[in-house]
Design an enzyme around this catalytic site. Sequence first.
Site, PDB file in Angstrom:
ATOM      1  N   GLY A   1      21.726  -3.622  32.739  1.00 28.45           N
ATOM      2  CA  GLY A   1      20.970  -2.961  33.796  1.00 28.45           C
ATOM      3  C   GLY A   1      21.476  -3.366  35.169  1.00 28.45           C
TER       4      GLY A   1
ATOM      5  N   SER B   1      21.096  -7.525  41.643  1.00 30.59           N
ATOM      6  CA  SER B   1      21.258  -8.712  40.811  1.00 30.59           C
ATOM      7  C   SER B   1      22.660  -9.316  40.911  1.00 30.59           C
ATOM      8  CB  SER B   1      20.984  -8.379  39.342  1.00 30.59           C
ATOM      9  OG  SER B   1      19.610  -8.242  39.095  1.00 30.59           O
TER      10      SER B   1
ATOM     11  N   ASP C   1      17.715  -6.240  30.966  1.00 28.17           N
ATOM     12  CA  ASP C   1      16.883  -5.574  31.977  1.00 28.17           C
ATOM     13  C   ASP C   1      17.300  -4.107  32.023  1.00 28.17           C
ATOM     14  OD1 ASP C   1      15.027  -5.224  34.027  1.00 28.17           O
ATOM     15  OD2 ASP C   1      16.453  -5.756  35.597  1.00 28.17           O
TER      16      ASP C   1
ATOM     17  N   HIS D   1      14.426  -0.716  28.804  1.00 29.14           N
ATOM     18  CA  HIS D   1      13.071  -1.179  28.447  1.00 29.14           C
ATOM     19  C   HIS D   1      12.450  -0.349  27.322  1.00 29.14           C
ATOM     20  CE1 HIS D   1      13.807  -3.339  32.041  1.00 29.14           C
ATOM     21  NE2 HIS D   1      13.416  -2.410  32.871  1.00 29.14           N
TER      22      HIS D   1
ATOM     23  N   ASP E   1      10.598  -7.327  30.935  1.00 30.04           N
ATOM     24  CA  ASP E   1       9.722  -6.149  30.940  1.00 30.04           C
ATOM     25  C   ASP E   1       9.202  -5.803  29.554  1.00 30.04           C
ATOM     26  OD1 ASP E   1      10.081  -6.093  33.631  1.00 30.04           O
ATOM     27  OD2 ASP E   1      11.517  -4.457  33.638  1.00 30.04           O
TER      28      ASP E   1
END
Length: 244
Positions: free
Chosen positions: A46, A52, A112, A115, A141
């Site tokens: 992700g 990030s 990530d 989900h 998540d």
Amino acid sequence: MRMSYFDDYLTRTGLPTLTRWQHYFDIFDRELSGHRDAPVSFLEIGVFKGGSLPMWRDFFHEDSSLTFVDIDEACRKLQIDGTTVEIGHQADPAFVAQLARTHGPFDIVIDDGSHINHHQIASFELFWPHMRDGSLYIVEDCHTSYWPGFGGGYRNEASFIEYAKRLIDKMHSWYTDQDKLFGFSELARQIGSIRFYDSVVVIEKQLKTGRPTTLTFENGKVALSEKALDIRGRQSVFKGRDGA
């Protein structure tokens, strides 16, 4: 009081958009701070808007291998120095195998991604064989396990949370007393711990060459034994004396 790397990261950076639940940063600090002093092979599923990438690049050792995965081709342009962005699907066996050949084995994987529950499960099963001893597999998540629109729902056996609960059973399958109903799983030799946080599950890989042993210390001598694992029909020594 010790300051965490994450305590002021968001206020001092002018880098790309980053969206995460606030309490995740305490989890990251607890789980990952011990992995900062030496190079690691890190992979995050992700990319989104790229926030990030600089966060993890600055967090980990400068000689670390940092790989980021997304299905959106546009994410390639978010790659920065010290990182690699790969495009593919997190639940595609061929793609994961290629990632493992190129960038693995991994010390830390963070999911990530979509989900979607069956993606989370498939990704864990695909990446787990490519994780090093002592590595961490982190799924974010996990509240989507309670959302039918993501393939979850309360006590839905197809959700990642219910899957992770079953991993707890497999980790303890050394101790089965019901062999036909609950047989031994090889994951007992691989999982050292499973830690549940609010919306996050952390699975630690800890390879074991032998079975768990009991230790008895008596008259200055230490004795180790595996015999307790072979006993069936166990009963508590307190049975009948504690109201049971």
